[in-house]
Design an enzyme around this catalytic site. Structure first.
Site, PDB file in Angstrom:
ATOM      1  N   ARG A  17      -0.627  -1.878   6.570  1.00  0.00           N
ATOM      2  CA  ARG A  17      -0.889  -1.735   5.128  1.00  0.00           C
ATOM      3  C   ARG A  17      -0.254  -0.440   4.628  1.00  0.00           C
ATOM      4  O   ARG A  17      -0.938   0.527   4.308  1.00  0.00           O
ATOM      5  CB  ARG A  17      -2.396  -1.782   4.853  1.00  0.00           C
ATOM      6  CG  ARG A  17      -3.019  -3.092   5.283  1.00  0.00           C
ATOM      7  CD  ARG A  17      -4.455  -3.248   4.862  1.00  0.00           C
ATOM      8  NE  ARG A  17      -4.592  -3.562   3.449  1.00  0.00           N
ATOM      9  CZ  ARG A  17      -5.737  -3.921   2.870  1.00  0.00           C
ATOM     10  NH1 ARG A  17      -6.832  -3.998   3.595  1.00  0.00           N
ATOM     11  NH2 ARG A  17      -5.791  -4.187   1.582  1.00  0.00           N
ATOM     12  N   PRO A  18       1.087  -0.406   4.538  1.00  0.00           N
ATOM     13  CA  PRO A  18       1.768   0.827   4.133  1.00  0.00           C
ATOM     14  C   PRO A  18       1.500   1.166   2.670  1.00  0.00           C
ATOM     15  O   PRO A  18       1.127   0.288   1.888  1.00  0.00           O
ATOM     16  CB  PRO A  18       3.249   0.489   4.330  1.00  0.00           C
ATOM     17  CG  PRO A  18       3.333  -0.997   4.258  1.00  0.00           C
ATOM     18  CD  PRO A  18       2.019  -1.529   4.760  1.00  0.00           C
ATOM     19  N   ARG A  64     -19.035  -6.061   1.343  1.00  0.00           N
ATOM     20  CA  ARG A  64     -18.061  -5.231   0.627  1.00  0.00           C
ATOM     21  C   ARG A  64     -17.609  -5.905  -0.664  1.00  0.00           C
ATOM     22  O   ARG A  64     -17.208  -5.231  -1.605  1.00  0.00           O
ATOM     23  CB  ARG A  64     -16.814  -4.972   1.497  1.00  0.00           C
ATOM     24  CG  ARG A  64     -17.036  -3.975   2.606  1.00  0.00           C
ATOM     25  CD  ARG A  64     -15.716  -3.615   3.276  1.00  0.00           C
ATOM     26  NE  ARG A  64     -14.684  -3.561   2.270  1.00  0.00           N
ATOM     27  CZ  ARG A  64     -13.499  -4.158   2.362  1.00  0.00           C
ATOM     28  NH1 ARG A  64     -13.172  -4.819   3.439  1.00  0.00           N
ATOM     29  NH2 ARG A  64     -12.620  -4.080   1.388  1.00  0.00           N
ATOM     30  N   CYS A 112     -10.002  -3.474   5.149  1.00  0.00           N
ATOM     31  CA  CYS A 112      -9.970  -4.616   6.064  1.00  0.00           C
ATOM     32  C   CYS A 112      -8.742  -4.547   6.955  1.00  0.00           C
ATOM     33  O   CYS A 112      -7.666  -4.121   6.527  1.00  0.00           O
ATOM     34  CB  CYS A 112      -9.904  -5.915   5.270  1.00  0.00           C
ATOM     35  SG  CYS A 112     -11.493  -6.478   4.681  1.00  0.00           S
ATOM     36  N   LYS A 165     -14.271  -7.370  -7.991  1.00  0.00           N
ATOM     37  CA  LYS A 165     -14.261  -6.228  -7.063  1.00  0.00           C
ATOM     38  C   LYS A 165     -12.978  -5.420  -7.225  1.00  0.00           C
ATOM     39  O   LYS A 165     -13.015  -4.201  -7.396  1.00  0.00           O
ATOM     40  CB  LYS A 165     -14.351  -6.732  -5.608  1.00  0.00           C
ATOM     41  CG  LYS A 165     -14.014  -5.670  -4.573  1.00  0.00           C
ATOM     42  CD  LYS A 165     -14.027  -6.214  -3.165  1.00  0.00           C
ATOM     43  CE  LYS A 165     -12.705  -6.681  -2.627  1.00  0.00           C
ATOM     44  NZ  LYS A 165     -11.822  -5.724  -1.986  1.00  0.00           N
ATOM     45  N   ASN A 166     -11.839  -6.103  -7.160  1.00  0.00           N
ATOM     46  CA  ASN A 166     -10.581  -5.350  -7.115  1.00  0.00           C
ATOM     47  C   ASN A 166     -10.222  -4.716  -8.456  1.00  0.00           C
ATOM     48  O   ASN A 166      -9.344  -3.859  -8.515  1.00  0.00           O
ATOM     49  CB  ASN A 166      -9.452  -6.239  -6.582  1.00  0.00           C
ATOM     50  CG  ASN A 166      -9.627  -6.482  -5.085  1.00  0.00           C
ATOM     51  OD1 ASN A 166     -10.391  -5.765  -4.423  1.00  0.00           O
ATOM     52  ND2 ASN A 166      -8.961  -7.490  -4.546  1.00  0.00           N
ATOM     53  N   ASP A 212      -6.298 -13.885  -0.919  1.00  0.00           N
ATOM     54  CA  ASP A 212      -7.744 -13.649  -0.782  1.00  0.00           C
ATOM     55  C   ASP A 212      -8.563 -14.936  -0.823  1.00  0.00           C
ATOM     56  O   ASP A 212      -9.780 -14.899  -0.646  1.00  0.00           O
ATOM     57  CB  ASP A 212      -8.221 -12.677  -1.873  1.00  0.00           C
ATOM     58  CG  ASP A 212      -7.631 -11.284  -1.705  1.00  0.00           C
ATOM     59  OD1 ASP A 212      -7.067 -11.003  -0.626  1.00  0.00           O
ATOM     60  OD2 ASP A 212      -7.710 -10.480  -2.651  1.00  0.00           O
TER      61      ASP A 212
HETATM   62  N1  EPU Z   1       3.063  -3.152   0.632  1.00  0.00           N
HETATM   63  C1  EPU Z   1       4.067  -2.359   1.081  1.00  0.00           C
HETATM   64  N2  EPU Z   1       4.134  -1.069   0.626  1.00  0.00           N
HETATM   65  C2  EPU Z   1       3.233  -0.564  -0.250  1.00  0.00           C
HETATM   66  C3  EPU Z   1       2.186  -1.375  -0.690  1.00  0.00           C
HETATM   67  C4  EPU Z   1       2.116  -2.686  -0.236  1.00  0.00           C
HETATM   68  O1  EPU Z   1       4.909  -2.772   1.862  1.00  0.00           O
HETATM   69  O2  EPU Z   1       3.347   0.611  -0.618  1.00  0.00           O
HETATM   70  C5  EPU Z   1       2.977  -4.557   1.081  1.00  0.00           C
HETATM   71  C6  EPU Z   1       1.709  -4.843   1.882  1.00  0.00           C
HETATM   72  O3  EPU Z   1       1.877  -4.523   3.242  1.00  0.00           O
HETATM   73  C7  EPU Z   1       1.519  -6.316   1.628  1.00  0.00           C
HETATM   74  C8  EPU Z   1       2.052  -6.518   0.203  1.00  0.00           C
HETATM   75  O4  EPU Z   1       2.883  -5.384  -0.055  1.00  0.00           O
HETATM   76  O5  EPU Z   1       2.316  -7.067   2.509  1.00  0.00           O
HETATM   77  C9  EPU Z   1       1.001  -6.607  -0.879  1.00  0.00           C
HETATM   78  O6  EPU Z   1       0.120  -5.488  -0.788  1.00  0.00           O
HETATM   79  P1  EPU Z   1      -0.697  -4.946  -2.046  1.00  0.00           P
HETATM   80  O7  EPU Z   1      -0.335  -3.531  -2.252  1.00  0.00           O
HETATM   81  O8  EPU Z   1      -0.534  -5.901  -3.188  1.00  0.00           O
HETATM   82  O9  EPU Z   1      -2.176  -5.030  -1.517  1.00  0.00           O
HETATM   83  P2  EPU Z   1      -3.328  -3.969  -1.692  1.00  0.00           P
HETATM   84  O10 EPU Z   1      -3.228  -3.323  -3.026  1.00  0.00           O
HETATM   85  O11 EPU Z   1      -3.440  -3.120  -0.501  1.00  0.00           O
HETATM   86  C10 EPU Z   1      -4.929  -5.624  -2.890  1.00  0.00           C
HETATM   87  C11 EPU Z   1      -6.332  -6.084  -2.665  1.00  0.00           C
HETATM   88  C12 EPU Z   1      -6.370  -7.052  -1.485  1.00  0.00           C
HETATM   89  C13 EPU Z   1      -5.427  -8.214  -1.754  1.00  0.00           C
HETATM   90  C14 EPU Z   1      -4.025  -7.696  -2.066  1.00  0.00           C
HETATM   91  C15 EPU Z   1      -3.055  -8.791  -2.468  1.00  0.00           C
HETATM   92  C16 EPU Z   1      -7.547  -4.130  -3.359  1.00  0.00           C
HETATM   93  C17 EPU Z   1      -8.346  -2.965  -2.960  1.00  0.00           C
HETATM   94  N3  EPU Z   1      -7.150  -4.928  -2.377  1.00  0.00           N
HETATM   95  O12 EPU Z   1      -4.562  -4.935  -1.696  1.00  0.00           O
HETATM   96  O13 EPU Z   1      -7.687  -7.539  -1.473  1.00  0.00           O
HETATM   97  O14 EPU Z   1      -5.363  -9.040  -0.613  1.00  0.00           O
HETATM   98  O15 EPU Z   1      -4.088  -6.745  -3.154  1.00  0.00           O
HETATM   99  O16 EPU Z   1      -3.526  -9.467  -3.590  1.00  0.00           O
HETATM  100  O17 EPU Z   1      -7.303  -4.359  -4.541  1.00  0.00           O
HETATM  101  C18 EPU Z   1      -9.605  -8.508  -0.565  1.00  0.00           C
HETATM  102  O18 EPU Z   1     -10.147  -8.381  -1.676  1.00  0.00           O
HETATM  103  O19 EPU Z   1     -10.111  -9.205   0.367  1.00  0.00           O
HETATM  104  C19 EPU Z   1      -8.326  -7.851  -0.307  1.00  0.00           C
HETATM  105  C20 EPU Z   1      -7.845  -7.648   0.908  1.00  0.00           C
END
Ligand code: EPU
Length: 418
Positions: free
Chosen positions: A122-123, A398, A117, A22-23, A306
């Site tokens: 989620r900044p 999803r 989710c 998915k991701n 995850d």
């Molecule tokens: N973070 C920041 N600033 C940013 C981006 C992230 O502080 O600009 C923080 C987040 O708050 C978090 C950490 O960094 O504490 C990691 O966030 P990341 O950006 O890695 O997560 P994401 O890209 O929003 C993806 C997956 C998530 C998965 C996370 C971690 C997608 C669409 N989502 O989220 O997947 O948990 O990486 O591996 O790729 C899921 O599939 O159930 C899911 C939630």
């Protein structure tokens, strides 16, 4: 409202095939916007987030069709809009990848601030920092983000947090940037590598994906035709591994990359489960009640957040007291309240949850609070005595294709009811 009705305590047995990640798919779909031609993607999971991503691309001008059940053909020759539909983009998290991709393609994009989710704050500050460093102007107002640039110029970018989304997004924006871009302290997840492999197959010049530093040598154009296969979903594979242990089962999990699951394999072996890895198959089976353990979620190659809720189900049933420390998301323990309704004994304290193992869970009506919480509750239902009803299936759909059909083929008594 749909629900899954599960009559539990049947060990899962047999073979199951994992779908594409998915991701990875929801990053590669927007990444195709960098190609002004036709991309054929194989091994695409047919899940809500992929269908939403397709709808958004279509509104920008892409022509997309499914060929068979898991192949998408995407024709981006007529993409001419730079404003994505706000109602759709604000519905799910990965719409932020449109920013990097459209910056690269058209030097401008406006999207709704990403939803997804509810896992706590989620900044996207690191994404914004990267775009700005490349020369883009970023404006946030009224729930929208508008990003534009006259030109993008390569530079050195250090991410303050290891972020999957920021790594991929800044990578997308750098493909056509003039000169060399380096992104330091990046995420190393298999889907980050998959996106880089996809772009390199199209003619991009990206090195170091899978390490802490990615270097992009900007190119002027990409090929206009590609056929690419999405990497297997390590989280779906891990979900089956944990379902095998929780239900006292024996599963052969096919079409996966065992190395992507090393942290989970180690934990399952540590608690007394059995795992055998082959080239693209993992065999997992139960022989005795799991032991207690301590788990801390970390960026890859650490234990994936995850898979944390699914692991929580196994630890609910383990002997002794286990602890999970969640270091990525603030609100990823919401599932524990639902598991407690099924007889689990879990206390959450800040970023940690304490699992006092119980011998059995018992069926109850429970609500998926997010995608992986939903997967965990389905596993709990299959492990529990009696009947469990799982509500809020929109979360589960999803990320998992035909979840009830796959588990039913392994012997689970599970059906979807309207
Ligand atoms: N973070 C920041 N600033 C940013 C981006 C992230 O502080 O600009 C923080 C987040 O708050 C978090 C950490 O960094 O504490 C990691 O966030 P990341 O950006 O890695 O997560 P994401 O890209 O929003 C993806 C997956 C998530 C998965 C996370 C971690 C997608 C669409 N989502 O989220 O997947 O948990 O990486 O591996 O790729 C899921 O599939 O159930 C899911 C939630």
């Amino acid at each position: 409202m749909e629900k899954l009705v599960i009559t539990g305590a049947t060990p899962l047995k047999g073979e199951v095939t994992v779908h594409g990640a998915k991701n990875s798919a929801i990053a590669i779909l927007p990444a195709t916007l960098l190609c002004n031609g036709i991309c054929t993607l194989n091994n695409v999971p047919n899940i809500i987030d992929v269908r939403l991503s397709c709808q958004i691309l279509e509104q920008l001008g892409s022509k997309i069709s499914w060929v068979g059940s898991n192949t998408l053909v995407i024709d981006n020759r007529n993409v001419n809009k730079t404003h994505a539909p706000l109602d759709l983009t604000s519905k799910f998290r990965a719409s932020y990848y449109l920013i990097g991709a459209m910056l690269g393609r058209s030097k401008e994009i406006e999207v709704g601030l990403p939803g997804g989710c509810n896992l706590g704050a989620r900044p996207i500050d690191q994404h914004i920092k990267g775009f700005a460093a490349l020369g883009a102007t970023v404006n946030l107002s009224q729930g929208k983000i508008n990003v534009k640039a006259n030109k993008l110029v390569g530079t050195n970018i250090y991410l303050d947090v290891v972020s999957v989304g920021a790594t991929i997004n800044v990578l997308l924006a750098s493909v056509f940037a003039e000169g060399i871009t380096t992104i330091d302290n990046v995420a190393k997840e298999p889907h980050v590598v998959d996106v880089a492999n996809f772009l390199n197959s199209l003619g991009a010049d990206i090195r170091g994906a899978g390490t802490d530093l990615i270097k992009i040598n900007g190119v002027k154009s990409l090929k206009n035709n590609i056929t690419y296969s999405i990497v297997p979903d390590q989280i779906e594979a891990g979900t089956y591994m944990l379902a095998a242990i929780a239900t006292k089962g024996d599963l052969l999990i096919k079409n996966c990359i065992p190395e992507h699951l090393d942290s989970l394999t180690s934990k399952i072996l540590e608690i007394g489960g059995n795992v055998e890895c082959f080239d693209d198959t993992i065999h997992v089976w139960y022989t005795k009640r799991p032991n207690k353990t301590i788990v801390k979620t970390l960026p890859y190659p650490g234990f994936p957040t995850d898979l944390q809720p699914q692991m929580g189900v196994v630890l609910s049933l383990a002997s002794g007291t286990s602890v999970i420390n969640e270091s990525i998301w603030d609100s990823r323990f919401q599932y524990t309240a639902e598991l407690n309704k099924m007889g689990a004994n879990i206390i959450v304290q800040g970023k940690s949850a304490i699992f006092e193992g119980v011998e059995n869970l018992s069926g109850a009506p429970v609500y998926a609070t997010d995608l992986r919480a939903g997967a965990a509750l389905v596993i709990a239902g299959m492990a529990a005595n009696g009947v469990t009803e799982v509500f809020n299936l929109n979360h589960i759909d999803r990320g998992y294709e035909k979840i009830e059909e796959k588990f039913a083929s392994l012997g689970a008594k599970i059906k979807r009811v309207s």
